[in-house]
Design a protein around this motif. Sequence first.
Motif, PDB file in Angstrom:
ATOM      1  N   TYR A  66       0.926  -1.348  -0.121  1.00  0.00           N
ATOM      2  CA  TYR A  66       0.100  -0.163  -0.073  1.00  0.00           C
ATOM      3  C   TYR A  66       0.757   1.275   0.043  1.00  0.00           C
ATOM      4  O   TYR A  66       0.488   2.183  -0.573  1.00  0.00           O
ATOM      5  CB  TYR A  66      -1.169   0.163   1.296  1.00  0.00           C
ATOM      6  CG  TYR A  66      -1.739   1.445   1.287  1.00  0.00           C
ATOM      7  CD1 TYR A  66      -2.638   1.540   0.307  1.00  0.00           C
ATOM      8  CD2 TYR A  66      -1.436   2.313   2.220  1.00  0.00           C
ATOM      9  CE1 TYR A  66      -3.308   2.906   0.558  1.00  0.00           C
ATOM     10  CE2 TYR A  66      -1.972   3.438   2.608  1.00  0.00           C
ATOM     11  CZ  TYR A  66      -3.067   3.869   1.428  1.00  0.00           C
ATOM     12  OH  TYR A  66      -3.484   5.088   1.478  1.00  0.00           O
ATOM     13  N   GLY A  67       2.030   1.143   0.426  1.00  0.00           N
ATOM     14  CA  GLY A  67       2.777   2.516   0.544  1.00  0.00           C
ATOM     15  C   GLY A  67       3.249   2.966  -0.819  1.00  0.00           C
ATOM     16  O   GLY A  67       3.224   4.120  -1.041  1.00  0.00           O
ATOM     17  N   GLY A  68       3.211   2.192  -1.831  1.00  0.00           N
ATOM     18  CA  GLY A  68       3.387   2.625  -3.192  1.00  0.00           C
ATOM     19  C   GLY A  68       2.237   3.234  -3.586  1.00  0.00           C
ATOM     20  O   GLY A  68       2.407   4.142  -4.434  1.00  0.00           O
ATOM     21  N   ILE A  69       1.041   2.574  -3.406  1.00  0.00           N
ATOM     22  CA  ILE A  69      -0.082   3.274  -3.790  1.00  0.00           C
ATOM     23  C   ILE A  69      -0.291   4.787  -2.977  1.00  0.00           C
ATOM     24  O   ILE A  69      -0.688   5.829  -3.555  1.00  0.00           O
ATOM     25  CB  ILE A  69      -1.560   2.445  -3.638  1.00  0.00           C
ATOM     26  CG1 ILE A  69      -1.481   1.286  -4.130  1.00  0.00           C
ATOM     27  CG2 ILE A  69      -2.625   3.084  -3.579  1.00  0.00           C
ATOM     28  CD1 ILE A  69      -1.498   1.205  -5.634  1.00  0.00           C
ATOM     29  N   PHE A  70       0.134   5.030  -1.828  1.00  0.00           N
ATOM     30  CA  PHE A  70       0.228   6.102  -1.007  1.00  0.00           C
ATOM     31  C   PHE A  70       0.842   7.114  -1.753  1.00  0.00           C
ATOM     32  O   PHE A  70       0.411   8.253  -1.638  1.00  0.00           O
ATOM     33  CB  PHE A  70       0.514   5.865   0.466  1.00  0.00           C
ATOM     34  CG  PHE A  70       0.328   6.940   1.449  1.00  0.00           C
ATOM     35  CD1 PHE A  70      -0.742   7.433   1.808  1.00  0.00           C
ATOM     36  CD2 PHE A  70       1.697   7.829   1.606  1.00  0.00           C
ATOM     37  CE1 PHE A  70      -0.836   8.727   2.806  1.00  0.00           C
ATOM     38  CE2 PHE A  70       1.649   8.754   2.437  1.00  0.00           C
ATOM     39  CZ  PHE A  70       0.377   9.262   2.822  1.00  0.00           C
ATOM     40  N   VAL A  71       2.297   6.780  -2.056  1.00  0.00           N
ATOM     41  CA  VAL A  71       2.894   7.648  -2.614  1.00  0.00           C
ATOM     42  C   VAL A  71       2.367   8.365  -3.862  1.00  0.00           C
ATOM     43  O   VAL A  71       2.097   9.556  -3.916  1.00  0.00           O
ATOM     44  CB  VAL A  71       4.684   7.004  -2.914  1.00  0.00           C
ATOM     45  CG1 VAL A  71       5.181   7.969  -3.608  1.00  0.00           C
ATOM     46  CG2 VAL A  71       5.170   6.813  -1.506  1.00  0.00           C
ATOM     47  N   ALA A  72       1.978   7.285  -4.752  1.00  0.00           N
ATOM     48  CA  ALA A  72       1.318   7.899  -6.280  1.00  0.00           C
ATOM     49  C   ALA A  72       0.191   8.548  -5.768  1.00  0.00           C
ATOM     50  O   ALA A  72      -0.085   9.710  -6.391  1.00  0.00           O
ATOM     51  CB  ALA A  72       1.330   6.798  -6.994  1.00  0.00           C
ATOM     52  N   GLY A  73      -0.558   8.243  -4.984  1.00  0.00           N
ATOM     53  CA  GLY A  73      -1.864   8.810  -4.729  1.00  0.00           C
ATOM     54  C   GLY A  73      -1.702  10.107  -3.911  1.00  0.00           C
ATOM     55  O   GLY A  73      -2.635  11.135  -4.212  1.00  0.00           O
ATOM     56  N   SER A  74      -0.828  10.273  -3.173  1.00  0.00           N
ATOM     57  CA  SER A  74      -0.669  11.511  -2.482  1.00  0.00           C
ATOM     58  C   SER A  74      -0.129  12.389  -3.490  1.00  0.00           C
ATOM     59  O   SER A  74      -0.532  13.818  -3.346  1.00  0.00           O
ATOM     60  CB  SER A  74       0.410  11.385  -1.411  1.00  0.00           C
ATOM     61  OG  SER A  74       0.029  10.680  -0.362  1.00  0.00           O
ATOM     62  N   ILE A  75       0.690  12.246  -4.432  1.00  0.00           N
ATOM     63  CA  ILE A  75       1.011  13.208  -5.667  1.00  0.00           C
ATOM     64  C   ILE A  75      -0.132  13.669  -6.312  1.00  0.00           C
ATOM     65  O   ILE A  75      -0.428  14.738  -6.731  1.00  0.00           O
ATOM     66  CB  ILE A  75       2.209  12.636  -6.398  1.00  0.00           C
ATOM     67  CG1 ILE A  75       3.420  12.619  -5.515  1.00  0.00           C
ATOM     68  CG2 ILE A  75       2.430  13.367  -7.739  1.00  0.00           C
ATOM     69  CD1 ILE A  75       4.519  12.058  -6.233  1.00  0.00           C
ATOM     70  N   ALA A  76      -1.122  12.771  -6.520  1.00  0.00           N
ATOM     71  CA  ALA A  76      -2.178  12.803  -7.550  1.00  0.00           C
ATOM     72  C   ALA A  76      -3.268  13.704  -6.949  1.00  0.00           C
ATOM     73  O   ALA A  76      -3.945  14.603  -7.107  1.00  0.00           O
ATOM     74  CB  ALA A  76      -2.742  11.469  -8.033  1.00  0.00           C
ATOM     75  N   TRP A  77      -3.415  13.386  -5.430  1.00  0.00           N
ATOM     76  CA  TRP A  77      -4.300  14.222  -4.716  1.00  0.00           C
ATOM     77  C   TRP A  77      -3.894  15.706  -4.671  1.00  0.00           C
ATOM     78  O   TRP A  77      -4.545  16.611  -4.681  1.00  0.00           O
ATOM     79  CB  TRP A  77      -4.514  13.539  -3.405  1.00  0.00           C
ATOM     80  CG  TRP A  77      -5.291  14.162  -2.422  1.00  0.00           C
ATOM     81  CD1 TRP A  77      -5.468  15.429  -1.719  1.00  0.00           C
ATOM     82  CD2 TRP A  77      -6.742  13.869  -2.072  1.00  0.00           C
ATOM     83  NE1 TRP A  77      -6.394  15.699  -1.075  1.00  0.00           N
ATOM     84  CE2 TRP A  77      -7.412  14.829  -1.345  1.00  0.00           C
ATOM     85  CE3 TRP A  77      -7.246  12.460  -2.287  1.00  0.00           C
ATOM     86  CZ2 TRP A  77      -8.713  14.321  -0.791  1.00  0.00           C
ATOM     87  CZ3 TRP A  77      -8.659  12.269  -1.795  1.00  0.00           C
ATOM     88  CH2 TRP A  77      -9.374  13.153  -0.970  1.00  0.00           C
ATOM     89  N   GLY A  78      -2.719  16.016  -4.592  1.00  0.00           N
ATOM     90  CA  GLY A  78      -2.128  17.245  -4.400  1.00  0.00           C
ATOM     91  C   GLY A  78      -2.102  17.920  -5.685  1.00  0.00           C
ATOM     92  O   GLY A  78      -2.552  19.234  -5.541  1.00  0.00           O
TER      93      GLY A  78
END
Length: 111
Positions: A66-78
């Motif tokens: 999930y850490g990989g999803i979190f990193v990419a998702g956080s950038i997309a959310w931002g």
Amino acid sequence: MVIARSVALFVLAALFEIGGAWLVWQGVREERGWGWVGAGVVALGAYGFVATFQPDAHFGRILAAYGGIFVAGSIAWGMVADGYRPDRWDVAGALICLAGMAVIMYAPRGN
């Protein structure tokens, strides 16, 4: 179908965790109030439940992937929520994290 369900659960978890953290941030840092903080806490709690529906039985593997999803998702959310403009290194790092997530979660293990 198992992988598609797993990916959907990871995306849902990201929405709850990143969204919850963003709501807390907005409530505290942007002084939008305790209602935002409370909504963020509820979303963060919901994130904890979503992970339990992953088909893999190993908590450590699921959370690491999930850490990989979190990193990419956080950038997309931002990008969507705050107008953040990632540079090529942000994008490269996120892609590396997603590749690592795929290896951790979906590599054939033969067990």
